[in-house]
Design a protein around this motif. Structure first.
Motif, short mmCIF file in Angstrom:
data_model
loop_
_atom_site.label_atom_id
_atom_site.label_comp_id
_atom_site.label_asym_id
_atom_site.label_seq_id
_atom_site.Cartn_x
_atom_site.Cartn_y
_atom_site.Cartn_z
N UNK A 1 0.88 -1.15 0.00
CA UNK A 1 0.00 0.00 0.00
C UNK A 1 0.93 1.22 0.00
N UNK A 2 0.72 2.18 -0.91
CA UNK A 2 1.64 3.32 -0.99
C UNK A 2 1.80 4.09 0.32
N UNK A 3 0.74 4.22 1.10
CA UNK A 3 0.85 4.93 2.38
C UNK A 3 1.72 4.15 3.37
N UNK B 1 9.35 3.95 4.72
CA UNK B 1 10.49 4.64 4.11
C UNK B 1 10.92 5.86 4.92
N UNK B 2 9.98 6.51 5.58
CA UNK B 2 10.26 7.75 6.29
C UNK B 2 10.98 7.57 7.62
N UNK C 1 14.93 3.02 10.70
CA UNK C 1 15.19 1.63 11.05
C UNK C 1 13.94 0.78 10.90
N UNK C 2 14.18 -0.47 10.56
CA UNK C 2 13.11 -1.45 10.35
C UNK C 2 13.38 -2.64 11.26
N UNK C 3 12.38 -3.05 12.03
CA UNK C 3 12.49 -4.27 12.82
C UNK C 3 12.09 -5.45 11.94
N UNK D 1 7.79 -0.87 11.25
CA UNK D 1 8.44 0.43 11.11
C UNK D 1 7.39 1.47 10.76
N UNK D 2 7.56 2.67 11.27
CA UNK D 2 6.67 3.76 10.90
C UNK D 2 5.21 3.52 11.22
N UNK D 3 4.95 2.71 12.26
CA UNK D 3 3.57 2.39 12.61
C UNK D 3 2.95 1.29 11.77
N UNK D 4 3.74 0.68 10.91
CA UNK D 4 3.26 -0.39 10.04
C UNK D 4 3.80 -1.72 10.56
#
Length: 121
Positions: free
Chosen positions: A5-7, A13-14, A17-19, A70-73
């Motif tokens: 999903x683009x959002x 991306x913003x 770091x990514x878990x 990451x980023x709430x996702x």
């Protein structure tokens, strides 16, 4: 391959770091690890700075599935080896994280050999 999903992809991306946590063969999750990530041509990519010796990378190789946060996702994902965009991924790492020694490590041949595309499951 399912697309992001683009959002959700923009939110991931913003952040810096990514878990990442891989599924074990029995379906349980391994401990999560923090990795750097980039988006190139609408796809999410990660690498192991320790190359194929990275514990999280070895775990991902066993099942090819896991979760990322990451980023709430929070998303169930698949991991696929993909070396078709390595030069663009290197450039994206430099643009996002700068030119320090950590970026040199994530863009060297050892790390590049572990480039994974991360797709929503």
């Amino acid at each position: 391959m399912t697309t992001w999903n683009p959002d959700d992809l923009a939110a991931i991306d913003n952040v810096g770091e990514l878990d990442v946590a891989a599924h074990r063969p029995d379906g349980t999750l391994r401990n999560s690890r923090v990795v750097w990530h980039v988006v190139v041509d609408g796809a999410l990519y990660i690498r192991s700075v320790r190359g194929q010796e990275g514990a999280w990378y070895r775990g991902v190789q066993r099942t090819g599935t896991g979760v990322v946060d990451a980023g709430g996702v929070h998303a169930e994902v698949t991991f696929t080896r993909d070396d078709t965009h390595d030069a663009s991924i290197d450039a994206a790492y430099r643009a996002k994280y700068g030119g320090g020694s950590a970026v040199v490590a994530i863009t060297n041949a050892v790390a590049t050999a572990t480039t994974l595309r991360v797709d929503p499951a």
